[in-house]
Design a protein around this motif. Structure first.
Motif, PDB file in Angstrom:
ATOM      1  N   VAL A  11       0.827  -1.288   0.005  1.00 62.55           N
ATOM      2  CA  VAL A  11       0.002   0.023  -0.165  1.00 62.55           C
ATOM      3  C   VAL A  11       0.994   1.371  -0.107  1.00 62.55           C
ATOM      4  O   VAL A  11       1.893   1.491   0.576  1.00 62.55           O
ATOM      5  N   SER A  12       0.717   2.294  -1.009  1.00 61.75           N
ATOM      6  CA  SER A  12       1.049   3.566  -0.961  1.00 61.75           C
ATOM      7  C   SER A  12       0.109   4.537  -0.851  1.00 61.75           C
ATOM      8  O   SER A  12      -1.041   4.467  -1.206  1.00 61.75           O
ATOM      9  N   LYS A  13       0.360   5.684  -0.150  1.00 63.99           N
ATOM     10  CA  LYS A  13      -0.285   6.748  -0.026  1.00 63.99           C
ATOM     11  C   LYS A  13       0.261   8.195   0.003  1.00 63.99           C
ATOM     12  O   LYS A  13       1.139   8.372   0.713  1.00 63.99           O
ATOM     13  N   ALA A  19       5.188  11.351   0.455  1.00 65.82           N
ATOM     14  CA  ALA A  19       4.641   9.969   0.696  1.00 65.82           C
ATOM     15  C   ALA A  19       4.580   9.486   1.817  1.00 65.82           C
ATOM     16  O   ALA A  19       5.599   9.478   2.839  1.00 65.82           O
ATOM     17  N   LEU A  20       3.257   9.509   2.526  1.00 63.55           N
ATOM     18  CA  LEU A  20       3.157   9.075   3.911  1.00 63.55           C
ATOM     19  C   LEU A  20       3.212   7.700   4.096  1.00 63.55           C
ATOM     20  O   LEU A  20       3.855   7.154   5.056  1.00 63.55           O
ATOM     21  N   THR A  46      -3.799   7.820   8.780  1.00 57.75           N
ATOM     22  CA  THR A  46      -3.861   7.382   7.631  1.00 57.75           C
ATOM     23  C   THR A  46      -3.931   5.704   7.425  1.00 57.75           C
ATOM     24  O   THR A  46      -4.775   5.080   6.938  1.00 57.75           O
ATOM     25  N   LEU A  47      -2.705   5.130   7.997  1.00 61.32           N
ATOM     26  CA  LEU A  47      -2.758   3.758   8.023  1.00 61.32           C
ATOM     27  C   LEU A  47      -4.127   2.868   8.597  1.00 61.32           C
ATOM     28  O   LEU A  47      -4.434   1.916   7.961  1.00 61.32           O
ATOM     29  N   ASP A 199       5.603   0.780  14.053  1.00 65.09           N
ATOM     30  CA  ASP A 199       6.522   1.969  14.286  1.00 65.09           C
ATOM     31  C   ASP A 199       6.299   2.775  12.871  1.00 65.09           C
ATOM     32  O   ASP A 199       6.785   2.224  11.882  1.00 65.09           O
ATOM     33  N   VAL A 200       5.518   3.984  12.523  1.00 66.61           N
ATOM     34  CA  VAL A 200       5.259   4.479  11.303  1.00 66.61           C
ATOM     35  C   VAL A 200       6.254   5.530  11.235  1.00 66.61           C
ATOM     36  O   VAL A 200       6.091   6.530  11.959  1.00 66.61           O
TER      37      VAL A 200
END
Length: 599
Positions: A11-13, A19-20, A46-47, A199-200
């Motif tokens: 997944v990409s956002k 890029a989060l 967001t995640l 851990d983001v």
């Protein structure tokens, strides 16, 4: 084998040019209890919104197992403002049916203090529309927890809960069979509830086994192995590791690393605070007298919150203050602050506050002071001063202190109007510290701050030489930054707690048990005439209208302060009006609580 509930595949956002999340792959299985950490703005919310399918990914996909029962608590509820609490939480279940359900009873008692929702104007039949954001959030949480789910996704569930409410929620979630994914900055809560951590940071999500403390061990070890320079090994995460091993033994819920390895990792890390050195420096800055209360009584309108209190805050004292809502924590700080700011001229309702001659107080209240929106972050700090003396030969420029508080070089030129609520809170605290106070009052300083900012703040306070009182529902922060804990238990007295917050929770539990009436005597003791109840409800509505008017006046005053930011005399005049209004609001809120019980 545990059933997989959610799959996150590559997944990409992207938001704007940033890029989060970048090619993230994760999974949530039955029985997982996952805590999500990371800096504000790095993509935690967001995640979890993508996991709950509330937000679409730009690339990759999120899949749910067939028939997944999902419960989500977001930062903004979807409650019907025209509905009652009963309708949203209980639905159409008959009273005898829901009252016989142990889960419903547990949730209502844990989140609201009783099945009749004491503190709400009409109990379960209260209309949701006029309620505060914190009350609405507790209702949304109750609605979610009473339902049956396979997966619960929570975004900052501890916001607006007190210490007791957070302890109850941790117990409740541990006992649930549903899987959990939770974003929170409450590190004690993460340790109590979670068995895995995500851990983001910088578009990636790294997984760690165990709760928050295990995550700190693992991340510190990973960074030690990866480090190529000694400077990197002395980072904030290592200092927090030293606290975890020395300051609070046996905190980790599931130690997975050898104690010898952990001790070797921190062998050359100095103690978190050199208390004796700080005490010497505090004495030099403050002298023997800081703030002393002699037979003080603190009131809010007709209600007496604290009676005949004799207590002192000495040089270098670091005090944590906890207590039930409405017991007078903030009122106590305000009484001390009024005396300090007026040089001892403004005194409480009864008794006397003695103020030391050298006291320079900084008071971080729960209200975020608004600054002109066009002002840049660095300019807002430099308005106070360009450099600050942190003691022991340490000096920082406004820019350096901004960086320590998470405002990098680019962010320092961001207009204040573009900052998030958490960033404004950080800026407010930064401006206070920049003024070189020697006494700090912090009322809920952790609101809206992420874990990384909290550790930076704790690190800064470790070496801060002065006296400090902290009110917070974040027990990790209280334990980390203070040396002694005092409590207001609702009986108009202040007590020292040698065993800290754990002792506070034990005392509160005993008080609740002692106050509970025997089953046979319960009904007669609670009976009130219909006339009394009607009168109380009528006055309640009147008090609510008055509270609305006070809120309108406060909003207008905040706007006028922002408009006259450069006119210091005018700002001082408006601030005095604002303080008077705050006192009125507190009196009205106290009266509201009393009437709610009668109604």
């Amino acid at each position: 084998m545990a059933v997989n509930l959610v799959n996150v595949e590559a997944v990409s956002k992207v938001y704007g040019t940033r890029a989060l999340l970048d090619g993230v792959s994760l999974g949530v299985s039955e029985g997982d209890r996952i805590g999500v950490v990371g800096r504000n703005g790095d993509g935690k919310t967001t995640l979890i919104r993508m996991i709950a399918k509330l937000e679409e990914a730009d690339q990759g996909r999120v899949t749910h197992s067939g028939g997944l029962r999902l419960g989500v608590l977001t930062q903004h509820d979807s409650l019907d403002p025209a509905a009652t609490v009963r309708h949203e939480v209980i639905g159409d279940r008959a009273d005898h049916e829901w009252a016989g359900d142990a889960k419903v009873r547990d949730v209502l008692t844990g989140l609201f203090g009783g099945l009749d929702l004491p503190g709400f104007p009409q109990g379960l039949d209260t209309v949701i529309g006029p309620l505060s954001g914190g009350e609405r959030r507790r209702i949304a949480l109750a609605q979610l927890l009473i339902a049956e789910q396979d997966l619960v996704v929570l975004d900052e569930p501890t916001n607006h809960l007190d210490v007791e409410g957070i302890a109850w929620l941790a117990r409740h979630l541990r006992a649930r069979r549903s899987a959990l994914v939770c974003v929170t900055h409450d590190r004690w809560f993460l340790d109590q509830v979670c068995t895995r951590m995500w851990d983001v940071q910088r578009g990636e999500v790294r997984e760690y086994e165990g709760g928050y403390s295990d995550y700190v061990f693992a991340r510190a070890e990973r960074e030690r192995i990866a480090a190529t320079e000694e400077a990197k090994r002395q980072n904030l995460m290592r200092k927090e590791l030293a606290w975890l091993r020395r300051g609070a033994p046996a905190r980790t819920s599931k130690p997975r690393y050898r104690i010898e390895a952990a001790n070797a990792l921190i062998a050359d890390v100095p103690p978190v605070r050199d208390s004796s050195e700080l005490m010497k420096f505090a004495n030099a800055r403050l002298g023997k007298t800081v703030l002393e209360m002699e037979d003080v009584t603190v009131t809010a309108g007709p209600k007496t919150l604290i009676k005949h209190l004799t207590w002192q805050l000495g040089p270098g004292d670091r005090i944590g203050l906890v207590g039930v809502n409405g017991a007078g924590k903030t009122s106590l700080l305000r009484a001390l602050a009024d005396a300090a700011y007026s040089g001892g001229e403004k005194q409480p309702a009864a008794g006397r506050v003695v103020v030391g001659k050298t006291v320079r107080l900084a008071y971080l209240s729960q209200d975020v002071t608004e600054l002109p929106p066009q002002l840049r972050v660095l300019e807002a700090v430099q308005q106070v001063r360009d450099r600050v003396d942190l003691g022991k030969g340490r000096e920082m420029t406004a820019g350096q202190l901004c960086e320590q508080f998470g405002f990098g070089k680019e962010k320092q030129w961001t207009p204040v109007g573009d900052l998030s609520g958490g960033e404004r809170r950080r800026l407010q605290l930064l401006r206070l510290l920049m003024d070189e106070p020697n006494v700090l009052f912090l009322d809920e300083p952790t609101n809206d701050l992420d874990i990384e900012t909290l550790t930076q703040l704790e690190d800064l306070l470790d070496g801060w030489p002065g006296s400090m009182v902290v009110i917070s529902h974040d027990r990790f922060f209280i334990e980390r930054t203070t040396d002694r804990t005092f409590a207001l238990l609702g009986d108009a007295t202040l007590r020292m707690l040698p065993r800290g917050i754990e002792e506070y929770l034990e005392r509160r539990e005993k008080m609740v048990e002692a106050a509970a009436p025997a089953p046979a005597a319960a009904s007669p003791a609670r009976e009130k005439s219909a006339g009394d109840a009607r009168a109380a409800k009528k006055e309640l509505q009147k008090v609510e209208r008055q509270l609305d008017k006070v809120a309108e006046k406060e909003a207008k005053l905040h706007a006028r302060i922002a408009e006259n930011a450069t006119d210091f005399a005018k700002v001082a005049e408006l601030d005095a009006e604002l303080r008077a209004l705050a006192g009125q609001r507190e009196e009205l809120e106290t009266r509201w609580l009393e009437l709610a019980e009668d109604a």
